[in-house]
Design an enzyme around this catalytic site. Structure first.
Site, PDB file in Angstrom:
ATOM      1  N   ARG A 187       0.817  -1.211   0.000  1.00 25.28           N
ATOM      2  CA  ARG A 187       0.000   0.000   0.000  1.00 25.28           C
ATOM      3  C   ARG A 187       0.855   1.268   0.000  1.00 25.28           C
ATOM      4  NH1 ARG A 187      -2.895  -2.925   4.111  1.00 25.28           N
ATOM      5  NH2 ARG A 187      -2.026  -1.554   5.694  1.00 25.28           N
ATOM      6  N   ARG A 263      -4.203  -4.675  17.301  1.00 23.62           N
ATOM      7  CA  ARG A 263      -3.453  -3.550  17.827  1.00 23.62           C
ATOM      8  C   ARG A 263      -4.442  -2.449  18.191  1.00 23.62           C
ATOM      9  NH1 ARG A 263       1.245  -4.544  19.653  1.00 23.62           N
ATOM     10  NH2 ARG A 263       2.101  -2.501  19.122  1.00 23.62           N
ATOM     11  N   GLU A 314       0.654   9.600  18.852  1.00 27.15           N
ATOM     12  CA  GLU A 314       0.031   8.279  18.703  1.00 27.15           C
ATOM     13  C   GLU A 314       0.983   7.154  19.123  1.00 27.15           C
ATOM     14  OE1 GLU A 314      -1.695   6.109  14.779  1.00 27.15           O
ATOM     15  OE2 GLU A 314      -2.483   8.121  15.188  1.00 27.15           O
TER      16      GLU A 314
END
Length: 383
Positions: A187, A263, A314
């Site tokens: 991707r 996750r 994050e």
């Protein structure tokens, strides 16, 4: 009678009463399709809002539109899906130009001609850069890449892989890249020009007033009822003619075979005046940095102007029982537990498993919507 109000035949010629677990994109799209054909849909959402993990809301202090569960950027080549989302909310132009901090410098992602020239200290032309990467950097001895690491080494070589992907991947998945499937890296394109658009789809944008308002409009139909703060219990399935389940497939069975691995993400929120990092997404590729990226949410709405800013730092970790699952974990050695749950789900009478959690696969928003449309139409064709 108009098509939107004409009932489709169910048992004994009556419209069906459909139960749905979740009020995210999958169930919202399916519910609207079925409701417009006269079926009655009741959605059960355990959270206090619709739209699932793409939920957005305005920060009261700064008025920044915040992506509460992390950024969601819409991109697709599917004209019908693009037309559908724009039916409920105008999408404004947005190009995701990701930056990456690595080895003390800031680079452009995905890897492009600027990244290559900056990293190697060169002034390559497109043809020169392609020849350099494919002939001098790429490991052409890997004929059929099976893992994330092999895929990276085969196409960009060890230096770029270890700088931009290895450390980030270890933080994101907490798994050696040798054990992750090659498809994850497919991707992420490499470009031999200066195009720094992270995506390559012809339709890219953000909903003008956020995803939550878009989904609320999608669910605004007399045949649709939404029950917030109320999960759909598996023992209540008998109340409905059919159920669409967008919750975890292992959760449907009470995790009786064990929990599938996911996750989850933790966000450290910060507020500041002005422009904090100058871009919407800054990746941090060095393994020594504990977080994966920082997102500055006002940059996701470039048509708006805000003096203050809201940022999310994050962190990725293994998903616990009380956590929100984000990314299913697939490994190269196979998924026996997943296969066992999928076999049961395929044989489950009166239940269709949908969405990222129900099918245990990562899906971008456009793929989620396309799958939901196809599922709804297949269901209507049978009823």
């Amino acid at each position: 009678m108009t098509p939107s109000s004409a009932p489709a035949a169910g048992p004994a010629g009556r419209p069906l009463h459909i139960g749905m677990a979740g009020a995210g994109l999958s169930c919202a799209v399916i519910a609207r399709e079925l409701a417009e054909q006269g079926h009655r849909c009741t959605l059960f959402e355990k959270r206090p809002h619709v739209a699932g993990n793409c939920h957005t809301e305005r920060d009261e202090k700064s008025q920044v539109m915040v992506h509460i569960y992390g950024p969601h950027i819409f991109h697709t080549d599917d004209d019908e899906v693009w037309a559908l989302v724009n039916r409920y909310m105008r999408f404004m132009p947005f190009v995701n130009r990701v930056k990456a901090t690595a080895r003390g410098q800031v680079f452009s992602l995905p890897i492009n001609l600027h990244t290559i020239n900056q990293f190697f200290g060169k002034t390559f032309s497109p043809a020169e850069a392609e020849a350099f990467i494919t002939q001098e950097q790429a490991d052409t001895s890997i004929a059929d890449p099976q893992s994330f690491e092999e895929q990276a080494l085969r196409f960009i070589g060890r230096e770029l892989y270890e700088t931009f992907f290895r450390g980030y991947t270890l933080k994101q998945w907490e798994v050696d890249p040798k054990r992750l499937p090659a498809a994850i890296l497919k991707r992420l394109p490499v470009r031999f020009n200066y195009n720094d658009n992270y995506f390559f789809h012809k339709h890219q944008g953000m909903p003008e007033n956020g995803y939550t308002e878009m989904v609320e409009k999608m669910l605004d139909h007399p045949n649709i009822e939404v029950k917030l703060g109320t999960p759909l219990a598996p023992d209540a399935l008998a109340e409905f003619d059919h159920v669409f389940w967008s919750g975890p497939v292992d959760g449907f069975y009470g995790y009786d075979l064990g929990r599938l691995p996911y996750r989850t993400l933790d966000f450290q929120r910060s507020e500041a005046e002005g422009d904090v990092q100058g871009c919407a997404v800054m990746n941090y590729c060095d393994e020594a940095v504990p977080f994966t990226r920082i997102t500055e949410h006002k940059h996701f709405s470039p048509w708006e102007t805000h003096a203050a800013s809201v940022c999310y730092t994050e962190f990725s970790r293994s998903c616990g029982e009380a956590d929100i699952p984000y990314y299913p974990v697939h490994l190269t050695e196979g998924d026996d537990l997943l296969k066992a749950y999928q076999a049961r789900a395929a044989a489950e009478p009166g239940v269709t498993f949908v969405g990222r959690l129900g099918t245990y696969r990562y899906m971008d928003m456009d793929v989620t919507i396309r799958a939901a449309l196809d599922t709804a139409r297949a269901f209507l064709a049978k009823h």
